[in-house]
Scaffold this motif. Structure first.
Motif, PDB file in Angstrom:
ATOM      1  N   ALA A  51       0.085 -10.857 -14.295  1.00 26.31           N
ATOM      2  CA  ALA A  51       0.304 -12.284 -14.593  1.00 26.31           C
ATOM      3  C   ALA A  51       0.070 -13.187 -13.386  1.00 26.31           C
ATOM      4  CB  ALA A  51       1.728 -12.475 -15.117  1.00 26.31           C
ATOM      5  N   ARG A  52      -0.285 -12.598 -12.273  1.00 22.44           N
ATOM      6  CA  ARG A  52      -0.506 -13.415 -11.071  1.00 22.44           C
ATOM      7  C   ARG A  52      -1.741 -14.295 -11.225  1.00 22.44           C
ATOM      8  NH1 ARG A  52       1.089  -8.604  -6.920  1.00 22.44           N
ATOM      9  NH2 ARG A  52       3.241  -8.522  -7.633  1.00 22.44           N
ATOM     10  N   ARG A  53      -1.714 -15.427 -10.571  1.00 24.11           N
ATOM     11  CA  ARG A  53      -2.786 -16.427 -10.584  1.00 24.11           C
ATOM     12  C   ARG A  53      -2.940 -17.088 -11.964  1.00 24.11           C
ATOM     13  NH1 ARG A  53      -3.771 -12.920  -6.808  1.00 24.11           N
ATOM     14  NH2 ARG A  53      -4.698 -13.482  -4.820  1.00 24.11           N
ATOM     15  N   SER A  54      -1.876 -17.024 -12.764  1.00 27.81           N
ATOM     16  CA  SER A  54      -1.922 -17.660 -14.083  1.00 27.81           C
ATOM     17  C   SER A  54      -0.994 -18.875 -14.146  1.00 27.81           C
ATOM     18  CB  SER A  54      -1.497 -16.655 -15.158  1.00 27.81           C
ATOM     19  OG  SER A  54      -0.119 -16.348 -15.021  1.00 27.81           O
ATOM     20  N   GLY A  55      -0.299 -19.174 -13.047  1.00 32.55           N
ATOM     21  CA  GLY A  55       0.621 -20.297 -13.025  1.00 32.55           C
ATOM     22  C   GLY A  55       2.077 -19.917 -13.244  1.00 32.55           C
ATOM     23  N   VAL A  56       2.332 -18.650 -13.531  1.00 28.22           N
ATOM     24  CA  VAL A  56       3.708 -18.210 -13.786  1.00 28.22           C
ATOM     25  C   VAL A  56       4.591 -18.444 -12.559  1.00 28.22           C
ATOM     26  CG1 VAL A  56       5.192 -16.221 -14.283  1.00 28.22           C
ATOM     27  CG2 VAL A  56       3.065 -16.529 -15.543  1.00 28.22           C
ATOM     28  N   GLY A  57       4.127 -18.042 -11.401  1.00 28.28           N
ATOM     29  CA  GLY A  57       4.919 -18.207 -10.175  1.00 28.28           C
ATOM     30  C   GLY A  57       5.229 -19.666  -9.881  1.00 28.28           C
ATOM     31  N   ALA A  58       4.228 -20.509 -10.030  1.00 25.10           N
ATOM     32  CA  ALA A  58       4.437 -21.944  -9.781  1.00 25.10           C
ATOM     33  C   ALA A  58       5.451 -22.526 -10.760  1.00 25.10           C
ATOM     34  CB  ALA A  58       3.111 -22.696  -9.876  1.00 25.10           C
ATOM     35  N   LYS A  59       5.381 -22.121 -12.026  1.00 26.11           N
ATOM     36  CA  LYS A  59       6.326 -22.619 -13.037  1.00 26.11           C
ATOM     37  C   LYS A  59       7.746 -22.112 -12.765  1.00 26.11           C
ATOM     38  CE  LYS A  59       3.711 -25.078 -15.763  1.00 26.11           C
ATOM     39  NZ  LYS A  59       3.819 -26.510 -15.783  1.00 26.11           N
ATOM     40  N   LEU A  60       7.866 -20.853 -12.362  1.00 28.58           N
ATOM     41  CA  LEU A  60       9.187 -20.319 -12.016  1.00 28.58           C
ATOM     42  C   LEU A  60       9.785 -21.103 -10.853  1.00 28.58           C
ATOM     43  CD1 LEU A  60       8.431 -16.493 -12.229  1.00 28.58           C
ATOM     44  CD2 LEU A  60      10.090 -17.725 -13.648  1.00 28.58           C
ATOM     45  N   LEU A  61       8.981 -21.324  -9.827  1.00 29.40           N
ATOM     46  CA  LEU A  61       9.457 -22.041  -8.648  1.00 29.40           C
ATOM     47  C   LEU A  61       9.825 -23.478  -8.988  1.00 29.40           C
ATOM     48  CD1 LEU A  61       9.947 -21.608  -5.644  1.00 29.40           C
ATOM     49  CD2 LEU A  61       7.577 -22.258  -5.226  1.00 29.40           C
ATOM     50  N   GLU A  62       8.995 -24.138  -9.768  1.00 26.96           N
ATOM     51  CA  GLU A  62       9.266 -25.518 -10.171  1.00 26.96           C
ATOM     52  C   GLU A  62      10.574 -25.612 -10.967  1.00 26.96           C
ATOM     53  OE1 GLU A  62       7.079 -29.180 -12.585  1.00 26.96           O
ATOM     54  OE2 GLU A  62       6.364 -27.127 -12.866  1.00 26.96           O
ATOM     55  N   SER A  63      10.775 -24.690 -11.879  1.00 25.18           N
ATOM     56  CA  SER A  63      11.996 -24.690 -12.680  1.00 25.18           C
ATOM     57  C   SER A  63      13.228 -24.465 -11.804  1.00 25.18           C
ATOM     58  CB  SER A  63      11.907 -23.606 -13.754  1.00 25.18           C
ATOM     59  OG  SER A  63      13.077 -23.572 -14.518  1.00 25.18           O
ATOM     60  N   ALA A  64      13.133 -23.528 -10.872  1.00 21.15           N
ATOM     61  CA  ALA A  64      14.257 -23.259  -9.971  1.00 21.15           C
ATOM     62  C   ALA A  64      14.554 -24.463  -9.084  1.00 21.15           C
ATOM     63  CB  ALA A  64      13.945 -22.034  -9.110  1.00 21.15           C
ATOM     64  N   GLU A  65      13.521 -25.113  -8.581  1.00 21.50           N
ATOM     65  CA  GLU A  65      13.727 -26.292  -7.741  1.00 21.50           C
ATOM     66  C   GLU A  65      14.401 -27.420  -8.527  1.00 21.50           C
ATOM     67  OE1 GLU A  65       9.976 -25.510  -4.689  1.00 21.50           O
ATOM     68  OE2 GLU A  65       9.757 -26.984  -6.296  1.00 21.50           O
ATOM     69  N   LYS A  66      14.010 -27.613  -9.777  1.00 23.69           N
ATOM     70  CA  LYS A  66      14.642 -28.647 -10.606  1.00 23.69           C
ATOM     71  C   LYS A  66      16.113 -28.321 -10.843  1.00 23.69           C
ATOM     72  CE  LYS A  66      10.522 -30.334 -12.978  1.00 23.69           C
ATOM     73  NZ  LYS A  66       9.778 -30.363 -14.242  1.00 23.69           N
ATOM     74  N   GLN A  67      16.412 -27.058 -11.148  1.00 20.53           N
ATOM     75  CA  GLN A  67      17.809 -26.647 -11.322  1.00 20.53           C
ATOM     76  C   GLN A  67      18.593 -26.897 -10.037  1.00 20.53           C
ATOM     77  OE1 GLN A  67      18.705 -22.754 -12.865  1.00 20.53           O
ATOM     78  NE2 GLN A  67      16.909 -22.782 -14.200  1.00 20.53           N
ATOM     79  N   ALA A  68      17.980 -26.553  -8.913  1.00 26.50           N
ATOM     80  CA  ALA A  68      18.652 -26.705  -7.623  1.00 26.50           C
ATOM     81  C   ALA A  68      18.944 -28.176  -7.323  1.00 26.50           C
ATOM     82  CB  ALA A  68      17.787 -26.097  -6.520  1.00 26.50           C
ATOM     83  N   ILE A  69      18.005 -29.046  -7.623  1.00 27.80           N
ATOM     84  CA  ILE A  69      18.225 -30.486  -7.417  1.00 27.80           C
ATOM     85  C   ILE A  69      19.405 -30.941  -8.266  1.00 27.80           C
ATOM     86  CG2 ILE A  69      17.255 -32.776  -7.872  1.00 27.80           C
ATOM     87  CD1 ILE A  69      14.518 -31.573  -6.990  1.00 27.80           C
ATOM     88  N   ASP A  70      19.467 -30.482  -9.511  1.00 30.94           N
ATOM     89  CA  ASP A  70      20.587 -30.832 -10.386  1.00 30.94           C
ATOM     90  C   ASP A  70      21.920 -30.331  -9.831  1.00 30.94           C
ATOM     91  OD1 ASP A  70      18.844 -32.103 -12.116  1.00 30.94           O
ATOM     92  OD2 ASP A  70      18.779 -30.433 -13.547  1.00 30.94           O
ATOM     93  N   LEU A  71      21.879 -29.249  -9.048  1.00 35.82           N
ATOM     94  CA  LEU A  71      23.082 -28.693  -8.425  1.00 35.82           C
ATOM     95  C   LEU A  71      23.368 -29.306  -7.055  1.00 35.82           C
ATOM     96  CD1 LEU A  71      22.583 -24.945  -9.401  1.00 35.82           C
ATOM     97  CD2 LEU A  71      24.326 -26.517 -10.302  1.00 35.82           C
ATOM     98  N   GLY A  72      22.538 -30.290  -6.647  1.00 35.28           N
ATOM     99  CA  GLY A  72      22.776 -30.988  -5.389  1.00 35.28           C
ATOM    100  C   GLY A  72      21.940 -30.551  -4.211  1.00 35.28           C
ATOM    101  N   ALA A  73      20.975 -29.661  -4.426  1.00 36.95           N
ATOM    102  CA  ALA A  73      20.141 -29.199  -3.313  1.00 36.95           C
ATOM    103  C   ALA A  73      19.203 -30.305  -2.839  1.00 36.95           C
ATOM    104  CB  ALA A  73      19.334 -27.974  -3.719  1.00 36.95           C
ATOM    105  N   LYS A  74      19.048 -30.390  -1.545  1.00 37.32           N
ATOM    106  CA  LYS A  74      18.122 -31.338  -0.931  1.00 37.32           C
ATOM    107  C   LYS A  74      16.912 -30.628  -0.330  1.00 37.32           C
ATOM    108  CE  LYS A  74      21.669 -34.787   0.200  1.00 37.32           C
ATOM    109  NZ  LYS A  74      22.445 -34.496  -0.946  1.00 37.32           N
TER     110      LYS A  74
END
Length: 146
Positions: free
Chosen positions: A74-97
């Motif tokens: 599944a590499r180079r299909s965008g899965v990694g970028a989507k996982l990272l983006e989702s985690a970063e959004k969750q982290a921002i909601d939890l107060g991460a800077k």
């Protein structure tokens, strides 16, 4: 204190959490009380098959990424970028800077650079001639740009 002993603690002593509680009490004198680490877990699947995931946590306004893995098929299909983006959004909601992670040279340094991370330190020859790379990203920019 002159009379002390160095020893290996029992599993029960470690599980009791006394050492961590005492460290937090010491830290509170300087930065005030802070909350517990908040998990950030994201997975990807194709049908019923797990094809990737990210495990990390938010603590003291930082997302700390412990693991990001994508199945080789599944590499180079965008899965990694989507996982990272989702985690970063969750982290921002939890107060991460900001976010931080470590990656080996043979792993995903270039992937993280493409996702806006920057290398800030490196431990050369960490294992068999390969370096361990420390990377970080400011997440506050995501808040204002999206």
């Amino acid at each position: 204190m002159e009379d002390f002993e160095i020893y290996t603690p029992s599993a029960d002593e470690v599980r009791s959490g006394e050492l961590g509680r005492r460290m937090r009490q010491f830290n509170y004198q300087f930065v005030g009380e802070y909350g517990e680490a908040q998990p950030v877990w994201v997975s990807a699947r194709s049908g019923e098959e797990l094809i990737g995931g990210l495990r990390g946590f938010v603590f003291l306004n930082w997302l700390r990424i412990d693991l990001l893995f994508v199945d080789e098929r599944a590499r180079r299909s965008g899965v990694g970028a989507k996982l990272l983006e989702s985690a970063e959004k969750q982290a921002i909601d939890l107060g991460a800077k900001c976010a931080a992670l470590e990656t080996f040279e043979w792993q995903a340094r270039n992937f993280y650079l493409k996702q806006g991370y920057e290398e800030y330190a490196r431990l050369d020859d960490y294992i068999k001639g390969f370096g361990l790379i420390h990377m970080k990203k400011e997440l506050a920019k995501l808040r204002t740009s999206k």
